[in-house]
Design an enzyme around this catalytic site. Structure first.
Site, PDB file in Angstrom:
ATOM      1  N   ASP A  18       0.828  -1.207   0.000  1.00  0.00           N
ATOM      2  CA  ASP A  18       0.000   0.000   0.000  1.00  0.00           C
ATOM      3  C   ASP A  18       0.865   1.260   0.000  1.00  0.00           C
ATOM      4  OD1 ASP A  18      -2.302   1.473   0.042  1.00  0.00           O
ATOM      5  OD2 ASP A  18      -2.717   1.176   2.167  1.00  0.00           O
ATOM      6  N   ASN A  66     -10.718  -2.728  -6.204  1.00  0.00           N
ATOM      7  CA  ASN A  66      -9.911  -1.763  -6.963  1.00  0.00           C
ATOM      8  C   ASN A  66     -10.538  -1.346  -8.315  1.00  0.00           C
ATOM      9  OD1 ASN A  66      -6.666  -2.989  -5.811  1.00  0.00           O
ATOM     10  ND2 ASN A  66      -7.899  -1.284  -5.068  1.00  0.00           N
TER      11      ASN A  66
END
Ligand code: FPP
Length: 240
Positions: A18, A66
């Protein structure tokens, strides 16, 4: 679990990579610039795994959530995955890396799926490091797909509901050939698991580090992996 203070390092490390977007934004660049920088870290970390005794590395590359990102970012990521396979295939093969993909392939484009299949086949004889890339992956989605397949087997009369236990269900997960992760690392300071390996991480240790993924060097990875060996893990048992 007596004496496990001196246990060895983790054999299976899973990583939530991330912070690519923030890393790029801080530099006044588009988010994809961060994803490209992040992809370079993947190579460096895979190469360090054998020295650290990490036999299995599982990375979260694209989640079922996503798709909600902008079309530009999604298309850019898909193109990055194709380029990564194209460019890295030879090095992965030569470095003894066996690549697998987990996640639902149904929404991925045909060309990418073909390349994923080819890379899995090409590296299927390797055994030095097992790299698993989670692509269009979500833990709940994976368990749901597994339950659906299990229900189908029962419907077809090939299984009875009496056969269903945790081991049986795990056999229908995308990860059925992999051991459970020992350690899950998330970069960028967020302390969430975001639907990653929900079933498999039941007893994993979590490590949340502040570094953004493109800055997460193989040395820092080695440090986190090394620290794991020094902590106690009891699987619900009492230390004696
Ligand atoms: C999370 O950062 C990262 C992703 C959704 C993509 C991860 C992909 C890579 C590291 C590319 C390389 C992967 C392979 C297999 C080549 P973010 O965009 O959520 O960052 P932010 O939280 O700062 O916005």
């Amino acid at each position: 679990m007596a004496k496990d203070m001196e246990r060895s390092g983790p054999s299976h490390v899973a990583v939530i990579m991330d912070g690519n977007g923030r890393w790029a934004t801080m530099r006044g660049k588009p988010r994809l610039f961060g994803h490209h920088a992040g992809a370079r870290r993947v190579r460096e970390i895979v190469e360090r795994c054998p020295d650290l005794g990490v036999k299995y590395l599982t990375i979260f590359a694209f989640s079922t959530e996503n798709w909600k990102r902008t079309q530009t970012e999604v298309a850019g990521l898909m193109s990055l995955f194709r380029r990564y396979i194209e460019r890295e295939a030879r090095a992965l093969l030569e470095n003894g890396v066996r690549v697998r993909f987990i996640g639902d392939r149904i929404r991925l484009d045909e060309k990418l799926v073909r390349m994923m299949d080819e890379l899995e086949l090409l590296t299927s004889g390797n055994d030095k490091v097992h790299l698993t890339v989670a692509l269009n992956y979500g833990g709940r989605d994976e368990v749901t797909r597994a339950a659906k397949r299990l229900a189908y087997e029962i419907e077809q009369g090939r299984l009875s509901h009496k056969d269903v236990d945790a081991e049986c269900l795990a056999g229908f997960l995308d990860t059925h050939v992999l051991p459970d992760p020992d350690l899950v690392i998330r970069t960028s300071g967020e302390a969430r698991i975001s639907n990653f390996l929900l079933w498999q991480s039941a007893y994993a240790e979590y490590e949340f580090v502040d570094t953004l993924w493109p800055d997460f060097t193989a040395d820092e990875f080695a440090g986190v992996v090394g620290a794991y060996g020094k902590r106690e893990r009891r699987f619900g048992a009492v230390r004696v």
